[in-house]
Write an enzyme that holds these catalytic residues in place. Structure first.
Site, PDB file in Angstrom:
ATOM      1  N   HIS A  50       7.377  -7.203  -2.093  1.00 37.99           N
ATOM      2  CA  HIS A  50       7.194  -6.547  -0.803  1.00 37.99           C
ATOM      3  C   HIS A  50       8.180  -7.123   0.220  1.00 37.99           C
ATOM      4  O   HIS A  50       8.076  -6.824   1.407  1.00 37.99           O
ATOM      5  CB  HIS A  50       5.773  -6.784  -0.262  1.00 37.99           C
ATOM      6  CG  HIS A  50       4.675  -6.199  -1.095  1.00 37.99           C
ATOM      7  ND1 HIS A  50       4.725  -4.928  -1.628  1.00 37.99           N
ATOM      8  CD2 HIS A  50       3.468  -6.720  -1.474  1.00 37.99           C
ATOM      9  CE1 HIS A  50       3.600  -4.693  -2.299  1.00 37.99           C
ATOM     10  NE2 HIS A  50       2.835  -5.758  -2.224  1.00 37.99           N
TER      11      HIS A  50
ATOM     12  N   SER B 175      -4.562   2.948   4.370  1.00 33.07           N
ATOM     13  CA  SER B 175      -4.792   2.279   3.085  1.00 33.07           C
ATOM     14  C   SER B 175      -4.827   0.767   3.262  1.00 33.07           C
ATOM     15  O   SER B 175      -5.673   0.077   2.692  1.00 33.07           O
ATOM     16  CB  SER B 175      -3.693   2.677   2.093  1.00 33.07           C
ATOM     17  OG  SER B 175      -3.940   2.115   0.825  1.00 33.07           O
TER      18      SER B 175
ATOM     19  N   LYS C  88       0.817  -1.221   0.000  1.00 33.41           N
ATOM     20  CA  LYS C  88       0.000   0.000   0.000  1.00 33.41           C
ATOM     21  C   LYS C  88       0.847   1.266   0.000  1.00 33.41           C
ATOM     22  O   LYS C  88       0.492   2.279   0.610  1.00 33.41           O
ATOM     23  CB  LYS C  88      -0.984   0.013   1.176  1.00 33.41           C
ATOM     24  CG  LYS C  88      -1.807  -1.257   1.330  1.00 33.41           C
ATOM     25  CD  LYS C  88      -2.393  -1.754   0.008  1.00 33.41           C
ATOM     26  CE  LYS C  88      -3.353  -0.774  -0.624  1.00 33.41           C
ATOM     27  NZ  LYS C  88      -3.793  -1.216  -1.984  1.00 33.41           N
TER      28      LYS C  88
END
Length: 277
Positions: free
Chosen positions: A100, A130, A44
């Site tokens: 990530h 988010s 995010k």
């Protein structure tokens, strides 16, 4: 973490919907090339936004590829069950990947050949908000529960993938920073043409001002959200408001002060000037 939804892997809680033990074992043997490009983010923080910009920079602004090939096919996620390494070997050069993952859990070849890395970072309070709404909206992540509980878990790193602080510190403390470009989400909001220009220089892809402006216009958040992407997946879940400072609409002054105190303590040894102050 909800056991049925996640797999524990080298300090990370990975959604098993995307990361199976077999896929991770396969990934550990993956061989990077020096001309590979890896977009690295904490979840995010602008992943899909950057994955739209990079191929457009490489193509000189020609949208043919991004209009015809889904994001996850032209820029596969590393260690993902949908992206066997044998398929990634055949991607056209330069290959674009995304992850990530923490800095210290990449295959040995990453540290040996040093491919180019674009690291996108974002104010953690906005990341928190988010992520909260995103995890609420999908079935392959555990429901975050009340926001008050979730932001405490976020500060402790008891969230999908890993601690935001550990992720940031790992990638900011790389010994060799010659092959990494740091970009802030907030920069992309404030001056996207300048960010496109920096990316083009980093990737050694000279662009004219007209090309930069065309790429930036297509990749403005309001336009990105409305782009019709080639996919059967509901891409809209990845785009919410695309603004900076939305946390102010969710955290009380007391909550924000506590968050800032934890941030100050955990990031005290980091010598990096963040755009969000």
């Amino acid at each position: 973490m909800a056991g049925l939804l996640y797999i524990s892997y080298q300090g990370m809680n990975l959604p098993i919907h995307f990361h199976t033990p077999e896929a991770l074992q396969d990934w550990e043997q993956f061989t990077f090339r020096p001309d590979d490009i890896i977009v690295v983010t904490y979840p995010k923080s602008g992943t899909n936004w950057m994955l739209e910009i990079v191929p457009l920079v490489l193509s000189g602004g020609d949208p043919s590829l991004v209009n015809s090939v889904a994001t996850w096919d032209r820029s596969p996620t590393v260690g993902c069950v949908q992206n066997p390494t044998k398929d990634m070997e055949n991607l056209p050069t330069p290959r674009i990947f995304t992850t990530h993952y923490l800095y210290n859990v990449l295959p040995k070849s990453f540290y040996q050949v040093k491919p180019k890395v674009i690291y996108v970072m974002r104010n953690p309070k906005d990341v928190l908000i988010s992520a909260y709404y995103y995890y609420e909206s999908v079935d392959y992540h555990a429901n975050p529960g009340p926001l008050k509980e979730f932001w405490h878990k976020f500060l402790e790193g008891e969230v999908p993938y890993c601690s935001w602080f550990d992720h940031m510190k790992g990638w900011l403390n790389m010994e060799d920073k010659s092959h990494i470009l740091y970009v802030a989400y907030e920069e992309m909001i404030q001056d996207l043409p300048q960010v496109v220009r920096r990316i083009a220089e980093f990737l050694e892809k000279p662009l004219e001002k007209e090309q930069i402006d065309r790429i930036a216009d297509r990749c403005l958040f309001k336009n990105m959200k409305n782009n019709k992407l080639p996919s059967t997946f509901d891409h809209s879940k990845f785009f919410r408001k695309g603004i900076a400072g939305d946390w102010k609409n969710h955290l009380s002054e007391e909550d924000a002060q506590y968050f800032d105190s934890v941030y100050k303590e955990k990031m005290k040894d980091i010598d990096f000037k963040f755009i969000w102050g």
